[in-house]
Design a protein around this motif. Structure first.
Motif, PDB file in Angstrom:
ATOM      1  N   ASN A   1      -8.818   5.075  -2.882  1.00  0.00           N
ATOM      2  CA  ASN A   1      -8.577   6.020  -1.780  1.00  0.00           C
ATOM      3  C   ASN A   1      -7.962   7.325  -2.268  1.00  0.00           C
ATOM      4  O   ASN A   1      -8.203   8.376  -1.680  1.00  0.00           O
TER       5      ASN A   1
ATOM      6  N   SER B   1      -7.504  -0.704  -3.985  1.00  0.00           N
ATOM      7  CA  SER B   1      -7.824   0.056  -2.775  1.00  0.00           C
ATOM      8  C   SER B   1      -7.077   1.387  -2.746  1.00  0.00           C
ATOM      9  O   SER B   1      -7.648   2.430  -2.424  1.00  0.00           O
TER      10      SER B   1
ATOM     11  N   SER C   1      -5.601  -6.288  -5.788  1.00  0.00           N
ATOM     12  CA  SER C   1      -6.601  -5.872  -4.806  1.00  0.00           C
ATOM     13  C   SER C   1      -6.088  -4.710  -3.961  1.00  0.00           C
ATOM     14  O   SER C   1      -6.809  -3.736  -3.713  1.00  0.00           O
ATOM     15  N   THR C   2      -4.838  -4.788  -3.532  1.00  0.00           N
ATOM     16  CA  THR C   2      -4.237  -3.688  -2.769  1.00  0.00           C
ATOM     17  C   THR C   2      -4.159  -2.432  -3.632  1.00  0.00           C
ATOM     18  O   THR C   2      -4.478  -1.329  -3.172  1.00  0.00           O
TER      19      THR C   2
ATOM     20  N   ASP D   1       0.840  -1.202   0.000  1.00  0.00           N
ATOM     21  CA  ASP D   1       0.000   0.000   0.000  1.00  0.00           C
ATOM     22  C   ASP D   1       0.877   1.255   0.000  1.00  0.00           C
ATOM     23  O   ASP D   1       0.691   2.160  -0.827  1.00  0.00           O
TER      24      ASP D   1
END
Length: 126
Positions: free
Chosen positions: A123, A119, A115-116, A78
């Motif tokens: 965001n 996200s 998937s990370t 992330d």
């Protein structure tokens, strides 16, 4: 070079990648393992990220690939996906980097990294 200088160089290098991450890393480790935060800043960012030849885009591409390959590194992935975007990689380049890894490490780790990334992308636009 003094440790203080290495720390300052590391903080400056990390600030180029992700300005808030340096303070966050140091703060999260200060009560349990302050030396680990210092090692991250001095060694990874002060000594390695500031070497000549590769630019920050290439370094972040290598970093997100390395984290993808390890698996179970979503928090670090992330941070470095955000860093990759901050230094100029596009969302498409990040996803393509992950796709390139499928034949070598397989779908599960790549799907987790995607998937990370999804996200992070959501965001950042929220």
């Amino acid at each position: 070079m003094s440790e203080h200088t290495r720390l300052q160089i590391g903080k400056a290098a990390l600030a180029q990648v992700d300005g808030s991450a340096a303070d966050s890393v140091m703060h999260s480790l200060e009560t349990i393992a302050p030396d680990v935060g210092k090692y991250i800043l001095e060694f990874a960012f002060g000594d390695i990220y500031t070497r000549p030849v590769l630019d920050l885009k290439h370094r972040e591409m290598i970093t997100i690939t390395s984290l993808l390959i390890q698996g179970d590194t979503a928090p670090q992935l992330d941070v470095h996906i955000n860093g990759a975007l901050n230094v100029g990689l596009t969302q498409e380049e990040i996803i393509e980097t992950f796709i390139q890894c499928i034949p070598y490490i397989g779908f599960p780790k790549v799907l987790n990294a995607i998937s990370t990334a999804k996200s992070v992308f959501v965001n950042r636009t929220a």
